[in-house]
Motif scaffolding. Sequence first.
Motif, PDB file in Angstrom:
ATOM      1  N   GLY A 188      72.745   5.728 -13.403  1.00 40.57           N
ATOM      2  CA  GLY A 188      71.477   5.045 -13.603  1.00 40.57           C
ATOM      3  C   GLY A 188      70.617   5.715 -14.656  1.00 40.57           C
ATOM      4  O   GLY A 188      71.061   6.611 -15.379  1.00 40.57           O
ATOM      5  N   ARG A 189      69.376   5.277 -14.737  1.00 36.62           N
ATOM      6  CA  ARG A 189      68.427   5.828 -15.712  1.00 36.62           C
ATOM      7  C   ARG A 189      68.078   7.266 -15.358  1.00 36.62           C
ATOM      8  O   ARG A 189      68.101   7.660 -14.190  1.00 36.62           O
TER       9      ARG A 189
ATOM     10  N   SER B 204      74.032  -1.432 -20.074  1.00 38.03           N
ATOM     11  CA  SER B 204      72.742  -1.180 -19.444  1.00 38.03           C
ATOM     12  C   SER B 204      72.624   0.284 -19.046  1.00 38.03           C
ATOM     13  O   SER B 204      73.604   0.919 -18.637  1.00 38.03           O
TER      14      SER B 204
ATOM     15  N   GLU C 139      71.357   1.301 -16.468  1.00 44.32           N
ATOM     16  CA  GLU C 139      71.632   1.386 -15.037  1.00 44.32           C
ATOM     17  C   GLU C 139      73.089   1.749 -14.774  1.00 44.32           C
ATOM     18  O   GLU C 139      73.438   2.200 -13.673  1.00 44.32           O
TER      19      GLU C 139
END
Length: 278
Positions: free
Chosen positions: A218-219, A258, A260
């Motif tokens: 994820g981020r 992404s 994410e």
Amino acid sequence: MKKEQLLTIGEFAKIEGVTKHTLFHYDKIGLFCPEAKGNNGYRYYTLAQLDVFEVIITLRELDMPLSQIKAYLDERTPESLVRLFEDELQIITQEMQQLRRMKEWVEKKKSLIQAAVEVDIGSISLIEQPEVYCVVKELHAEDEKTWAMEIGELLKKCDKAGVRGIYGVGYCQKLSEVQKGNIDTYTASYVMTEKKPPKGCAYIVHPAGTYLVGYHKGRWQTIGEAYERMLQYASENGIALEGVCYEDYILDGLTQKSEEEYVTQISCRCVGQITEED
């Protein structure tokens, strides 16, 4: 000169395996022009020009610019060709070295990605890591725009030094801050390389040893969850840690659409087992 000894542009192009457009272009820039003119006013190539054109083909195979070829044709001698080849050999050697470095990088990046897609994100383990070097850039940014500019400076420095890591840009946090729950106090960015950087290029040594390794998907803003798991694992297993925490993307924008889906590998050096005093 007898007409049968002359070649039209179409005939010449067919013999040499080039297009008429190429011959028109060479004529226009003065590199290679028809030498003969018939009674009908048309221009023709001579049979002797076939040999000259082979010189052009040979030099073009070496990716030599047309302007350089023209200069050579105007002054060609055995000595000048030897000098020309000496220059080309240096260029070819440099290109071969670059291709070898690129091949090595592609092979290692391929292996990294193949291993990354199989990673158990929730796993935490002790892994032996070799000594490597990190070309560093201290971070002082207070916002993401300035941060990006500082990362750009690091990448320019690496490009100038010929350094390219398979992990891309990594980030350091002090373990002492992470243990306090401060997860966004990054002190430096770096590019990791197995080879010692050239003189004049600032770097730190990522020492060989046993590292506690965990993963985050994820981020980066949510990476604290992974640190909590790792610190808990270290506490439960009596593992003493020291120094800084290294964060390296193993799956990033090169493979993922992404943020994410990004996967970060976190590693922190182990210094032994914590023992209880009697």
